[in-house]
Every structure is written in structure tokens, then in C-alpha cells.
Design a protein around this motif. Structure first.
Motif, PDB file in Angstrom:
ATOM      1  N   THR A 291      51.481  26.468  42.655  1.00 20.82           N
ATOM      2  CA  THR A 291      50.949  26.761  43.603  1.00 20.82           C
ATOM      3  C   THR A 291      50.083  25.340  44.387  1.00 20.82           C
ATOM      4  O   THR A 291      49.951  25.712  45.474  1.00 20.82           O
ATOM      5  CB  THR A 291      49.746  27.770  43.215  1.00 20.82           C
ATOM      6  OG1 THR A 291      49.090  27.411  42.208  1.00 20.82           O
ATOM      7  CG2 THR A 291      50.294  29.323  43.179  1.00 20.82           C
ATOM      8  N   VAL A 292      49.833  24.461  43.554  1.00 24.66           N
ATOM      9  CA  VAL A 292      49.119  23.297  43.997  1.00 24.66           C
ATOM     10  C   VAL A 292      49.485  21.941  43.510  1.00 24.66           C
ATOM     11  O   VAL A 292      49.730  22.148  42.077  1.00 24.66           O
ATOM     12  CB  VAL A 292      47.532  23.514  43.935  1.00 24.66           C
ATOM     13  CG1 VAL A 292      47.224  23.724  42.440  1.00 24.66           C
ATOM     14  CG2 VAL A 292      46.701  22.284  44.387  1.00 24.66           C
ATOM     15  N   THR A 293      49.797  21.183  44.187  1.00 23.02           N
ATOM     16  CA  THR A 293      50.181  19.832  43.307  1.00 23.02           C
ATOM     17  C   THR A 293      49.526  18.792  43.737  1.00 23.02           C
ATOM     18  O   THR A 293      49.648  17.497  43.337  1.00 23.02           O
ATOM     19  CB  THR A 293      51.663  19.338  43.968  1.00 23.02           C
ATOM     20  OG1 THR A 293      51.973  19.284  45.175  1.00 23.02           O
ATOM     21  CG2 THR A 293      52.689  20.503  43.226  1.00 23.02           C
ATOM     22  N   LEU A 294      48.667  18.883  44.608  1.00 29.58           N
ATOM     23  CA  LEU A 294      47.634  17.889  44.989  1.00 29.58           C
ATOM     24  C   LEU A 294      46.764  17.343  44.068  1.00 29.58           C
ATOM     25  O   LEU A 294      46.423  17.953  43.210  1.00 29.58           O
ATOM     26  CB  LEU A 294      46.505  18.384  46.281  1.00 29.58           C
ATOM     27  CG  LEU A 294      47.193  18.820  47.450  1.00 29.58           C
ATOM     28  CD1 LEU A 294      46.119  19.689  48.383  1.00 29.58           C
ATOM     29  CD2 LEU A 294      48.200  17.865  48.199  1.00 29.58           C
ATOM     30  N   ASN A 295      46.689  15.839  44.136  1.00 25.92           N
ATOM     31  CA  ASN A 295      46.098  15.284  42.812  1.00 25.92           C
ATOM     32  C   ASN A 295      46.840  15.100  41.677  1.00 25.92           C
ATOM     33  O   ASN A 295      46.048  14.927  40.698  1.00 25.92           O
ATOM     34  CB  ASN A 295      44.589  15.765  42.806  1.00 25.92           C
ATOM     35  CG  ASN A 295      43.617  15.372  43.857  1.00 25.92           C
ATOM     36  OD1 ASN A 295      44.123  14.598  44.819  1.00 25.92           O
ATOM     37  ND2 ASN A 295      42.529  16.078  43.943  1.00 25.92           N
ATOM     38  N   ARG A 296      48.036  15.562  41.568  1.00 26.87           N
ATOM     39  CA  ARG A 296      48.724  15.842  40.147  1.00 26.87           C
ATOM     40  C   ARG A 296      50.005  15.184  40.276  1.00 26.87           C
ATOM     41  O   ARG A 296      50.567  14.735  41.353  1.00 26.87           O
ATOM     42  CB  ARG A 296      49.061  17.190  39.972  1.00 26.87           C
ATOM     43  CG  ARG A 296      47.679  18.173  39.945  1.00 26.87           C
ATOM     44  CD  ARG A 296      48.218  19.611  39.929  1.00 26.87           C
ATOM     45  NE  ARG A 296      48.211  20.095  38.433  1.00 26.87           N
ATOM     46  CZ  ARG A 296      47.201  20.650  37.848  1.00 26.87           C
ATOM     47  NH1 ARG A 296      46.182  20.625  38.533  1.00 26.87           N
ATOM     48  NH2 ARG A 296      47.262  20.891  36.427  1.00 26.87           N
TER      49      ARG A 296
HETATM   50  C1  LIG Z   1      41.551  16.178  44.919  1.00 25.59           C
HETATM   51  O1  LIG Z   1      40.784  15.225  44.408  1.00 25.59           O
HETATM   52  C2  LIG Z   1      39.625  15.208  45.370  1.00 25.59           C
HETATM   53  C3  LIG Z   1      38.998  13.803  44.996  1.00 25.59           C
HETATM   54  O2  LIG Z   1      38.544  13.959  43.419  1.00 25.59           O
HETATM   55  C4  LIG Z   1      38.894  16.494  45.344  1.00 25.59           C
HETATM   56  O3  LIG Z   1      37.770  16.140  46.276  1.00 25.59           O
HETATM   57  C5  LIG Z   1      39.841  17.600  45.872  1.00 25.59           C
HETATM   58  O4  LIG Z   1      39.143  18.813  45.763  1.00 25.59           O
HETATM   59  C6  LIG Z   1      41.039  17.675  44.987  1.00 25.59           C
HETATM   60  N1  LIG Z   1      41.955  18.316  45.484  1.00 25.59           N
HETATM   61  C7  LIG Z   1      42.392  19.482  44.792  1.00 25.59           C
HETATM   62  C8  LIG Z   1      43.460  20.403  45.317  1.00 25.59           C
HETATM   63  O5  LIG Z   1      41.957  19.844  43.683  1.00 25.59           O
END
Ligand SMILES: *[C@@H]1O[C@H](CO)[C@@H](O)[C@H](O)[C@H]1NC(C)=O
Ligand code: HEM
Ligand SMILES: *[C@@H]1O[C@H](CO)[C@@H](O)[C@H](O)[C@H]1NC(C)=O
Ligand SMILES: *[C@@H]1O[C@H](CO)[C@@H](O)[C@H](O)[C@H]1NC(C)=O
Ligand SMILES: *[C@@H]1O[C@H](CO)[C@@H](O)[C@H](O)[C@H]1NC(C)=O
Length: 509
Positions: free
Chosen positions: A52-57
Motif C-alpha cells: 500500500t505505501v512505499t514512500l520513505n521506504r
Molecule cells: C516520509 O517522511 C517524512 C519525513 O520524516 C514524513 O513527514 C512523512 O509523513 C513520511 N511519509 C510517509 C508516507 O510515511
């Protein structure tokens, strides 16, 4: 594996009927709840966050993302170079009349005997996403999964082919496709070709007549065309042309209807076939043969092997053989219809094939096409696998699917270790040799125009011809008039009037 697919299809279609647009509802109905845990292609479970989510990973560490992207860009295979757009289904062939005195192939032995079949209908020229109601010749290919191997009768909805010399085939196909510069259909190519091989005009006339656009695949006949060399139960030679006629009657669309439908539903014929089968209205066809003894062949006052000719039904009356019935939709179109490899060279004992050069070229070309588009093991793909026989070959390896790949058996012949052995025939069946001259079929075009079309049908044929002839170079228009006049004066004159009738108002460079 195919057996499993087929059984599933039976179980599924027996439960109840549905419209094509409801297929997903139908699926969720019979599965009742999600069918299992999502996995990678190597079978490991996929965690909800990865899905579902890959952002920041890390992306590279997420097989759901990486496999998804990598597989997507590899999912297309070459489409068929001709007959790319098609639809099909599964069912059975049932013998209704004993013809073993004509042809003793195993599938014809015994009234009531059933053989599983696959059928693929197609258009010739359009690409895979093409429009079903395009004016074009159609393909009608049947694979019979017989107890002596697969028999493929790969025909058209026209009772003859455009010409008989395979030397012209690859050029012909390119004239049907797109102009290399404009990337548009270009009727200069088609007419230039047809007018220099005027036996082509007979098929062109059929396609441009009211017979050119089927109302549905259920209303479409099929003609394997070639005069096949077959053997009867005494191993005597006969020649047959197979005919497949729709029990629902042959019906066609006129231009205006076809164009309207094309705008509303480019997949009209595909939808109609799927709907009929999913609603339990199983389409059926009658298979018959026109049979000739070697004496009939000698007595004929024309070349019965010329694929550009029809064998007249009054002279060689069709003898019914059995029924073809489609009662199962593909469960997966790509697996079962796109990967279906119809191959005129798939022949069984007592059916030796067409004796003509066009057939010989087809023996080469379909296998070649399938090796290219499906790979070296295309006959191991479930839908092409001869499910009614046991396959024992010495071929091994290659691109997937290899299935059991011959297991632990010897890989060379002859061998002393119980590898498969050829059988011994009492009378080896050798195909008849013929010598071929040029095609002659202008008498058929004349007869078609004069006797088989009503006045309105003739007018529509000419209008349809003019629709493309008006778009070609002046010298081709003039040639068309000349050639048509030499075949039938009225046809030629009406085309001339249509093209040049109002000379004063026509601005021809
Ligand atoms: C990605 O990292 C940023 C900075 O830590 C954070 O603000 C954001 O919520 C993160 N995104 C997700 C989808 O976790
Ligand atoms: C020189 C003669 C011909 C050659 C070389 C030729 C070649 C081909 C090729 C390469 C394909 C694509 C096959 C695939 O990708 O699986 C094809 C498809 C087809 N051809 Fe021909 N063709 C010839 C004549 C004919 C004739 C005479 C007929 C009819 C009697 C015919 C009927 C069909 C049909 C029905 C298909 C679609 C097969 C399918 O649905 O998988 N062709 N042809
Ligand atoms: C799904 O099941 C419901 C309830 O049995 C039924 O009314 C409906 O027709 C089914 N729909 C399809 C597309 O199978
Ligand atoms: C067909 O091939 C022959 C031999 O190459 C050639 O002479 C003839 O012009 C060709 N016809 C067409 C219409 O391409
Ligand atoms: C006919 O030919 C087949 C195949 O070659 C052979 O198996 C069969 O025994 C022959 N039958 C007769 C009656 O000669």
C-alpha cells in the motif's frame, strides 16, 4: 493442466448465466471470499505496508513493487502478424454421419463420438486492438484434440483464397497493413497488388459485397479451403474440402450498421460470442465435406486444387459429418486464446493435408510464427498440448514451459534403453503429388456478380469498391476499369461511371 481449466469452466458455467460486463461480479460470487494471501511470484506472503505505501521506504527491497514493474514491461508478446484481433472458445465436435468410407481419421469413427475442440475467430488485417466490424476477410480456425493428436483446420470465412502462389504472400500481407510513411491503411497498395494478380479480385469482390462483414461469429461460416488428401478405411485415396456452416444461419451486416456499431462497440463480435456462451446459448456449426475420388479429380474441367477457386456445391454436394459446439468461454484469454497456436500442419493419420504449394508454405509459416511469438515449447502450453494423447518426443529444454521435459528418459534415438519407438505402418500413407498452373477464377467472379447478387447487392458492391477506388491513383483507377471490363463489361462500366462519369466536375491532376 488444460483438463483442469476445462473442468473449472464447466463447473463455473453450470452455476449460472451472466453478461460480459458482470464477469467480475460472477467471479466474486462463486469465489465467495478473497481467494488467499497475496504473494510474490516466488510464493512469499506480501505484507500490507509493502502493498500500500512505499514512500520513505526502500523500493529495491519491496518485491511487490519491483516484480510489478518488471513484469509489466515484459507482459506483451508479438501479436500475430495477420489475424491479430480475435475471439474464441471451447467445446466439442460430435460425429453425426459415418464418413469412414471417405476418411477414416480416428475422430470420425463412430456416430455420437465427441472430440474436444478450441475455435479462434479473427480478422486478417487489423492489429490486436482493431475493430470487429471492419470490412475484411475473417479467420475461422479449429483445433480438434483427437486421440491421435491435434488436428487443426485453419480456414477463412471465404470459400477460396485470394491467389494460389505463395511467392506473393508476404507482399500481399504488407499491402493490407499500413503505409510505411503515413502509417495509414493505403488502398493504392491493395489495388496495385490486386490488379496485377487479378484472380485476387474474386475474394475482393466477396469482401466488398454484402458478405464482407459478419453479423456475428455465430453467424459466420468457415472454410479450410485446401482440397485435402485423405484416406478411407480401406486406405484408398479421396480428396475433400471441409465446410463449416453456422446452424444459426449465415448473416451479415451492411456498411451503415457496421459503421454505427464500430463507433459504439469496437469489440462487438467478441462481446457477442462471450455473451452467447456465458448465457448458455451455445453456438453450433455443421461440419461437412465435399468428397472427390481420384477419378472425379481427373474428370473435373477445372483444377480442383486451386485454392483461388470454390468447388461448386451442385457438382460436389456437401456431405454432413458432425456438429461443432462452443460451450465454454476461455477463463483466461491470454493463456487460452492468445496462446492458441493453430497450425495447418497439425494433421492426424488418414488426413494427409492439402497437396498444393500454398498449403506447403503454410506448413512452414504457422510453426515459424508460433516459434517466434510463443517460443520453442509452444506445443507444451496447455491449450496447445494434445490432451487426448501421450506425447513422447526426444526434444528437450528450451524456453519455458518445459513441463516434465521428458523426465529421466533417453534423449537420443535409436537407443537401447526403452526410449519411445516409432510404429510400423502396413501401408505407409504418402501424399499425392500434383503439378500446378496459374489460377483461373474469372468465371467465378462473373458468376458471383451476375447470378449470386441481387440488383441492390450489385449496387452496394460497386459503391463499396468505389469507396476505396476513389482514393487511389488515377492510373490504378483506369487499370481497374480495364481489368473489371475484361471480366464483366457491366461491372467495369459501372465502376468507370462511378469514377469518371462526371468528367467535367472531376478535377484529376
Ligand atoms: C516520509 O517522511 C517524512 C519525513 O520524516 C514524513 O513527514 C512523512 O509523513 C513520511 N511519509 C510517509 C508516507 O510515511
Ligand atoms: C501462403 C499462404 C499463407 C501463409 C504463409 C499464412 C501465414 C499465416 C501466419 C504467419 C499466421 C499467424 C499465425 C500465428 O501467429 O499463430 C496466419 C494466421 C492465420 N491464417 Fe494464414 N497464411 C496463409 C494463407 C492462409 C490461408 C489460405 C488461410 C485459410 C485457408 C489462412 C488462414 C489463417 C488463419 C485462420 C489464421 C489465424 C490463426 C490463429 O487464429 O491462430 N491463411 N497465417
Ligand atoms: C451473484 O449472486 C447473486 C445472489 O445469488 C445473484 O442474484 C446475482 O445474479 C449473481 N451475479 C452474477 C453476475 O453472477
Ligand atoms: C507474384 O510473384 C511473381 C513472382 O515473383 C511476380 O511476377 C508477380 O508480379 C507477383 N504478383 C504480385 C501481384 O505481387
Ligand atoms: C492403412 O494405413 C494405416 C496407416 O499406415 C495402417 O496402420 C493400417 O493398417 C492400414 N490399413 C489397411 C487396411 O491396410
Amino acid at each position: 493442466m488444460l483438463k483442469i481449466i476445462v473442468l473449472l469452466a464447466v463447473a463455473v458455467s453450470a452455476s449460472h448465466q451472466y453478461e460480459p460486463d458482470q464477469q467480475l461480479l460472477f467471479y466474486s460470487n462463486y469465489t465467495k471470499c478473497p481467494i488467499g494471501i497475496l504473494t510474490t511470484t516466488f510464493g512469499a506472503p506480501i505484507e500490507i505496508t509493502d502493498a500500500t505505501v512505499t514512500l520513505n521506504r526502500s523500493l529495491m527491497r519491496n518485491p511487490f513493487v519491483i516484480e510489478g514493474l518488471q513484469h509489466l514491461v515484459r507482459q506483451n508478446i508479438p501479436e500475430r502478424v495477420v489475424h491479430a484481433k480475435g475471439a474464441g472458445g471451447f467445446g466439442y465436435f460430435e460425429v453425426t454421419n459415418d464418413i469412414t468410407h471417405i476418411c477414416n481419421a480416428h475422430l470420425f469413427r463412430g456416430v455420437g463420438k465427441r472430440t474436444p475442440i478450441a475455435i479462434r475467430f479473427s480478422l486478417v488485417a487489423p492489429e490486436r486492438g482493431g475493430t470487429d466490424t471492419t470490412r475484411d476477410v475473417r479467420g475461422f480456425g479449429v483445433k480438434f484434440y483427437t486421440r491421435q493428436g491435434n488436428l487443426d483446420l485453419v480456414g477463412l470465412n471465404t470459400e477460396a483464397f485470394a491467389f494460389r502462389d505463395p511467392v506473393n504472400f508476404s507482399s500481399f500481407v504488407r499491402t493490407l497493413k499500413r503505409n510505411p510513411s503515413t502509417n495509414l491503411r493505403d488502398f493504392n497498395m491493395l489495388w496495385d497488388f490486386a490488379l496485377s494478380r487479378p484472380e485476387t479480385l474474386f475474394i475482393l469482390a466477396i469482401v466488398f459485397s454484402d458478405h464482407g462483414i459478419p453479423a456475428s461469429y455465430r453467424n459466420m461460416p468457415g472454410f479450410p479451403i485446401h482440397t485435402y488428401d485423405v484416406r478411407n478405411k480401406r486406405n484408398l485415396t479421396n480428396f475433400v474440402r471441409f465446410l463449416i456452416t453456422p446452424d444459426a444461419g449465415t448473416k451479415n451486416l451492411l456498411n451503415e450498421e457496421a459503421m454505427k456499431i464500430a463507433g459504439q462497440d469496437p469489440d462487438y463480435h467478441t462481446r457477442d460470442l462471450y455473451r452467447a456462451i456465458s448465457n448458455g446459448e451455445y453456438p453450433t456449426w455443421t461440419l461437412s465435406v465435399q468428397a472427390l475420388t481420384p477419378e472425379d479429380v481427373k474428370k473435373a474441367d477445372f483444377d480442383v486444387f486451386d485454392v483461388a477457386r470454390i468447388l461448386p456445391h451442385d457438382k460436389y454436394p456437401p456431405i454432413p459429418v458432425g456438429k461443432l459446439c462452443l460451450n465454454k468461454n476461455p477463463i483466461n484469454f491470454f493463456a487460452e486464446i492468445e496462446q492458441l497456436a493453430l497450425c495447418p500442419s497439425n494433421l492426424v493419420p488418414y488426413i494427409l493435408g492439402g497437396v498444393d504449394k500454398m498449403f506447403e508454405s503454410r506448413i512452414f509459416s504457422y510453426r515459424d510464427a508460433q516459434l517466434y511469438r510463443l517460443g520453442a515449447n509452444f506445443n507444451r502450453i496447455p491449450v496447445n498440448y494434445p490432451i487426448q494423447t501421450k506425447v513422447h518426443t526426444y526434444t528437450r529444454d528450451g524456453v519455458a514451459p518445459v513441463n516434465e521435459n521428458g523426465r529421466d528418459g533417453p534423449v537420443y534415438y535409436p537407443n537401447s534403453f526403452n526410449g519411445p519407438q516409432p510404429y510400423r505402418a502396413k501401408n505407409r500413407q504418402e501424399i499425392t503429388q500434383i503439378y500446378e498452373g496459374p489460377s483461373y477464377n474469372f468465371d467465378q467472379l462473373r458468376d458471383f456478380y451476375e447470378n449470386q447478387l441481387s440488383a441492390e447487392q450489385r449496387t452496394r458492391l460497386i459503391e463499396n469498391f468505389l469507396g476505396t477506388l476513389r482514393r487511389v491513383a488515377r492510373f490504378l483507377q483506369e487499370k481497374a476499369v480495364k481489368v473489371f471490363k475484361s471480366i464483366h463489361p457491366d461491372l467495369g462500366e459501372r465502376i468507370e461511371r462511378g469514377l469518371f462519369g462526371n468528367r467535367k466536375n472531376t478535377c484529376n491532376k
